[in-house]
Design a protein around this motif. Structure first.
Motif, PDB file in Angstrom:
ATOM      1  N   LEU A 114       0.840  -1.192   0.000  1.00 38.34           N
ATOM      2  CA  LEU A 114       0.000   0.000   0.000  1.00 38.34           C
ATOM      3  C   LEU A 114       0.877   1.244   0.000  1.00 38.34           C
ATOM      4  O   LEU A 114       1.857   1.339   0.746  1.00 38.34           O
ATOM      5  N   GLY A 115       0.520   2.197  -0.847  1.00 37.53           N
ATOM      6  CA  GLY A 115       1.290   3.423  -0.968  1.00 37.53           C
ATOM      7  C   GLY A 115       2.329   3.391  -2.059  1.00 37.53           C
ATOM      8  O   GLY A 115       2.851   4.436  -2.464  1.00 37.53           O
ATOM      9  N   ASP A 116       2.666   2.180  -2.568  1.00 41.39           N
ATOM     10  CA  ASP A 116       3.607   2.080  -3.687  1.00 41.39           C
ATOM     11  C   ASP A 116       2.972   2.644  -4.958  1.00 41.39           C
ATOM     12  O   ASP A 116       1.746   2.610  -5.129  1.00 41.39           O
ATOM     13  N   ILE A 117       3.812   3.152  -5.845  1.00 40.13           N
ATOM     14  CA  ILE A 117       3.331   3.537  -7.164  1.00 40.13           C
ATOM     15  C   ILE A 117       3.067   2.270  -7.969  1.00 40.13           C
ATOM     16  O   ILE A 117       3.925   1.379  -8.062  1.00 40.13           O
ATOM     17  N   ALA A 118       1.880   2.179  -8.536  1.00 43.24           N
ATOM     18  CA  ALA A 118       1.538   1.018  -9.363  1.00 43.24           C
ATOM     19  C   ALA A 118       2.461   0.981 -10.576  1.00 43.24           C
ATOM     20  O   ALA A 118       2.601   1.991 -11.282  1.00 43.24           O
ATOM     21  N   PRO A 119       3.127  -0.136 -10.833  1.00 44.33           N
ATOM     22  CA  PRO A 119       4.057  -0.193 -11.969  1.00 44.33           C
ATOM     23  C   PRO A 119       3.363   0.147 -13.288  1.00 44.33           C
ATOM     24  O   PRO A 119       2.248  -0.301 -13.555  1.00 44.33           O
ATOM     25  N   ASP A 120       4.037   0.940 -14.083  1.00 41.56           N
ATOM     26  CA  ASP A 120       3.522   1.268 -15.403  1.00 41.56           C
ATOM     27  C   ASP A 120       3.880   0.137 -16.375  1.00 41.56           C
ATOM     28  O   ASP A 120       4.834  -0.622 -16.151  1.00 41.56           O
ATOM     29  N   PHE A 121       3.131   0.016 -17.429  1.00 42.41           N
ATOM     30  CA  PHE A 121       3.406  -0.997 -18.443  1.00 42.41           C
ATOM     31  C   PHE A 121       2.672  -0.642 -19.722  1.00 42.41           C
ATOM     32  O   PHE A 121       1.726   0.166 -19.709  1.00 42.41           O
ATOM     33  N   ILE A 152      -6.723  -1.474  -6.122  1.00 44.69           N
ATOM     34  CA  ILE A 152      -7.378  -0.183  -6.302  1.00 44.69           C
ATOM     35  C   ILE A 152      -6.277   0.863  -6.307  1.00 44.69           C
ATOM     36  O   ILE A 152      -5.445   0.921  -5.389  1.00 44.69           O
ATOM     37  N   ILE A 153      -6.266   1.683  -7.350  1.00 43.10           N
ATOM     38  CA  ILE A 153      -5.188   2.634  -7.601  1.00 43.10           C
ATOM     39  C   ILE A 153      -5.794   4.026  -7.726  1.00 43.10           C
ATOM     40  O   ILE A 153      -6.813   4.210  -8.405  1.00 43.10           O
ATOM     41  N   ASP A 154      -5.159   5.001  -7.052  1.00 37.07           N
ATOM     42  CA  ASP A 154      -5.729   6.353  -7.050  1.00 37.07           C
ATOM     43  C   ASP A 154      -5.175   7.191  -8.207  1.00 37.07           C
ATOM     44  O   ASP A 154      -4.298   6.738  -8.954  1.00 37.07           O
ATOM     45  N   PRO A 155      -5.665   8.413  -8.398  1.00 36.29           N
ATOM     46  CA  PRO A 155      -5.210   9.235  -9.532  1.00 36.29           C
ATOM     47  C   PRO A 155      -3.728   9.595  -9.487  1.00 36.29           C
ATOM     48  O   PRO A 155      -3.163  10.006 -10.507  1.00 36.29           O
ATOM     49  N   HIS A 156      -3.103   9.463  -8.311  1.00 37.04           N
ATOM     50  CA  HIS A 156      -1.663   9.702  -8.200  1.00 37.04           C
ATOM     51  C   HIS A 156      -0.860   8.440  -8.511  1.00 37.04           C
ATOM     52  O   HIS A 156       0.350   8.411  -8.298  1.00 37.04           O
ATOM     53  N   THR A 202      -5.096  -3.861  -1.834  1.00 40.51           N
ATOM     54  CA  THR A 202      -4.790  -5.112  -2.521  1.00 40.51           C
ATOM     55  C   THR A 202      -5.589  -6.234  -1.861  1.00 40.51           C
ATOM     56  O   THR A 202      -5.748  -6.261  -0.647  1.00 40.51           O
ATOM     57  N   LEU A 203      -6.098  -7.132  -2.688  1.00 42.92           N
ATOM     58  CA  LEU A 203      -6.809  -8.318  -2.208  1.00 42.92           C
ATOM     59  C   LEU A 203      -6.462  -9.472  -3.134  1.00 42.92           C
ATOM     60  O   LEU A 203      -6.346  -9.285  -4.346  1.00 42.92           O
ATOM     61  N   THR A 204      -6.319 -10.655  -2.577  1.00 43.56           N
ATOM     62  CA  THR A 204      -6.084 -11.839  -3.397  1.00 43.56           C
ATOM     63  C   THR A 204      -7.006 -12.962  -2.931  1.00 43.56           C
ATOM     64  O   THR A 204      -7.041 -13.281  -1.744  1.00 43.56           O
ATOM     65  N   TYR A 205      -7.725 -13.536  -3.883  1.00 44.79           N
ATOM     66  CA  TYR A 205      -8.682 -14.607  -3.617  1.00 44.79           C
ATOM     67  C   TYR A 205      -8.198 -15.901  -4.270  1.00 44.79           C
ATOM     68  O   TYR A 205      -7.499 -15.861  -5.282  1.00 44.79           O
ATOM     69  N   PRO A 206      -8.638 -17.043  -3.757  1.00 43.87           N
ATOM     70  CA  PRO A 206      -8.348 -18.301  -4.442  1.00 43.87           C
ATOM     71  C   PRO A 206      -9.185 -18.426  -5.713  1.00 43.87           C
ATOM     72  O   PRO A 206     -10.210 -17.749  -5.869  1.00 43.87           O
ATOM     73  N   ALA A 207      -8.741 -19.290  -6.595  1.00 46.44           N
ATOM     74  CA  ALA A 207      -9.431 -19.459  -7.876  1.00 46.44           C
ATOM     75  C   ALA A 207     -10.876 -19.906  -7.711  1.00 46.44           C
ATOM     76  O   ALA A 207     -11.735 -19.601  -8.543  1.00 46.44           O
TER      77      ALA A 207
END
Length: 212
Positions: free
Chosen positions: A5-12, A126-130, A136-141
């Motif tokens: 949380l708080g990290d910049i989402a990697p660009d790609f 969920i990523i904000d405008p900045h 972050t959430l991770t669920y099983p298949a």
């Protein structure tokens, strides 16, 4: 790569069902929900993307863009979208990233080898405008996600971003919120919370939702 949380989402830049997407450029000044699914043409994923499509107007009024991802190719996504629209009675308008080379999956740590060495897990960012990661959430298949819950979290994030409050357990839009314990000056309290507040404990003060 571990994202916190708080990290910049990697660009790609990656191909999608709507053509090449440069993520940060595509995001612009919007919020985003980026979510991965294990595979196209699978039952749980079909219901999830259908549910997302049906919430298009709810996302739009919150300035949120949705974007999905799996390691399937573009052609698979495009064919599967037709099935989603048919079986879920909806119209998928958001892009699905075709991460066949696993470039994005590696950036976002979406393949967990002890669960599957080939399929992406059900992760949500969920990523904000900045461009900062706010959830972050991770669920099983085997478990489909609750997209109404993700809307609730977005409501909380957007409320608490601009007001000195937090949202209590099971909070929903329109209900009372809690005042941050760091706000102690009586003048500041009166200014920020003109609707008043109820002190349950010095650290637990309830006030009507400020933006309602």
């Amino acid at each position: 790569m571990t994202l916190r949380l708080g990290d910049i989402a990697p660009d790609f830049t990656q191909q999608s069902s709507q053509g090449a997407i440069s993520f940060h450029e595509w995001l612009g000044d919007s919020w985003a929900i980026l979510f991965s699914h294990p595979a196209d043409y699978t039952p749980v994923c079909t219901t999830e993307l259908g549910a997302t499509a049906k919430l298009a107007q709810e996302f739009k009024k919150r300035n949120v863009k949705a974007i999905a991802l799996s390691v399937d190719p573009v052609e698979s996504h495009q064919g599967w979208i037709k099935d989603i629209n048919e079986t879920q009675s909806t119209d998928v308008q958001f892009p699905i990233i075709a991460d066949a080379d696993r470039k994005v999956s590696t950036l976002y740590d979406l393949i967990h080898p002890n669960a599957s060495t080939t399929a992406t897990v059900r992760s949500v960012f969920i990523i904000d405008p900045h461009k900062k990661i706010r959830l972050t959430l991770t669920y099983p298949a085997s478990t489909g996600r609750n997209f109404n819950e993700l809307l609730r979290v977005i409501d909380s994030l957007q409320l608490t971003e601009y007001h000195s409050v937090a949202t209590p357990a099971n909070w929903e839009d329109g209900q009372d919120v809690v005042i941050l314990p760091s706000i102690t000056d009586p003048v500041v309290l009166e200014t920020k919370f003109p609707k008043g507040y109820k002190t349950v404990k010095p650290y637990l003060r309830l006030t009507p939702q400020p933006n309602k």
